[in-house]
Write a protein that holds these residues in place. Structure first.
Motif, PDB file in Angstrom:
ATOM      1  N   MET A   1       0.845  -1.189   0.000  1.00  0.00           N
ATOM      2  CA  MET A   1       0.000   0.000   0.000  1.00  0.00           C
ATOM      3  C   MET A   1       0.883   1.243   0.000  1.00  0.00           C
ATOM      4  N   THR A   2       0.395   2.201  -0.713  1.00  0.00           N
ATOM      5  CA  THR A   2       1.143   3.451  -0.761  1.00  0.00           C
ATOM      6  C   THR A   2       0.727   4.340   0.397  1.00  0.00           C
ATOM      7  N   GLU A   3       1.508   5.333   0.626  1.00  0.00           N
ATOM      8  CA  GLU A   3       1.236   6.287   1.711  1.00  0.00           C
ATOM      9  C   GLU A   3      -0.118   6.976   1.492  1.00  0.00           C
ATOM     10  N   LYS A   4      -0.416   7.273   0.234  1.00  0.00           N
ATOM     11  CA  LYS A   4      -1.678   7.947  -0.102  1.00  0.00           C
ATOM     12  C   LYS A   4      -2.873   7.049   0.227  1.00  0.00           C
ATOM     13  N   GLN A   5      -2.782   5.780  -0.072  1.00  0.00           N
ATOM     14  CA  GLN A   5      -3.866   4.838   0.215  1.00  0.00           C
ATOM     15  C   GLN A   5      -4.086   4.694   1.719  1.00  0.00           C
ATOM     16  N   ILE A   6      -2.982   4.646   2.458  1.00  0.00           N
ATOM     17  CA  ILE A   6      -3.084   4.531   3.915  1.00  0.00           C
ATOM     18  C   ILE A   6      -3.777   5.762   4.495  1.00  0.00           C
ATOM     19  N   ILE A   7      -3.426   6.934   4.015  1.00  0.00           N
ATOM     20  CA  ILE A   7      -4.049   8.174   4.495  1.00  0.00           C
ATOM     21  C   ILE A   7      -5.542   8.188   4.158  1.00  0.00           C
ATOM     22  N   GLU A   8      -5.897   7.742   2.949  1.00  0.00           N
ATOM     23  CA  GLU A   8      -7.305   7.683   2.548  1.00  0.00           C
ATOM     24  C   GLU A   8      -8.086   6.720   3.437  1.00  0.00           C
ATOM     25  N   ASN A  11      -8.596   8.280   6.811  1.00  0.00           N
ATOM     26  CA  ASN A  11      -9.659   9.284   6.732  1.00  0.00           C
ATOM     27  C   ASN A  11     -11.039   8.635   6.714  1.00  0.00           C
ATOM     28  N   ARG A  12     -11.163   7.544   5.973  1.00  0.00           N
ATOM     29  CA  ARG A  12     -12.445   6.834   5.918  1.00  0.00           C
ATOM     30  C   ARG A  12     -12.797   6.256   7.279  1.00  0.00           C
ATOM     31  N   ILE A  13     -11.812   5.712   7.961  1.00  0.00           N
ATOM     32  CA  ILE A  13     -12.049   5.171   9.304  1.00  0.00           C
ATOM     33  C   ILE A  13     -12.469   6.285  10.261  1.00  0.00           C
ATOM     34  N   ASN A  14     -11.797   7.423  10.181  1.00  0.00           N
ATOM     35  CA  ASN A  14     -12.165   8.560  11.031  1.00  0.00           C
ATOM     36  C   ASN A  14     -13.593   9.026  10.751  1.00  0.00           C
ATOM     37  N   ASP A  15     -13.972   9.078   9.473  1.00  0.00           N
ATOM     38  CA  ASP A  15     -15.340   9.465   9.108  1.00  0.00           C
ATOM     39  C   ASP A  15     -16.355   8.476   9.672  1.00  0.00           C
ATOM     40  N   LEU A  16     -16.035   7.195   9.560  1.00  0.00           N
ATOM     41  CA  LEU A  16     -16.939   6.178  10.100  1.00  0.00           C
ATOM     42  C   LEU A  16     -17.070   6.281  11.618  1.00  0.00           C
TER      43      LEU A  16
END
Length: 75
Positions: A1-8, A11-16
């Protein structure tokens, strides 16, 4: 996984997590409102039973007989 995917994903986990927290708060608020309404309904049912009992036990002799009443002055 790239750094960008991990950040995304983070963010999705935080939104959830935020949505879950909001839903839990909403459920608690609705539960409190429902509990208060149930208490009110119970009190109103008790009052209604009391009033119905009073009406059933009313002596009909206390009520005026319509045939004995004089008509109002405007007749």
């Amino acid at each position: 996984m790239t750094e960008k995917q991990i950040i995304e994903l983070e963010n999705r986990i935080n939104d959830l997590e935020c949505q879950l927290a909001f839903q839990e708060e909403t459920i608690d608020t609705l539960n409190d409102a429902l509990s208060q309404q149930q208490l009110q309904i119970s009190k109103m049912l008790d009052q209604m039973k009391y009033v119905v009992g009073k009406v059933k036990n009313m002596d009909s002799s206390n009520l005026a007989d319509p045939s004995e009443e004089t008509p109002p002055p405007h007749y």
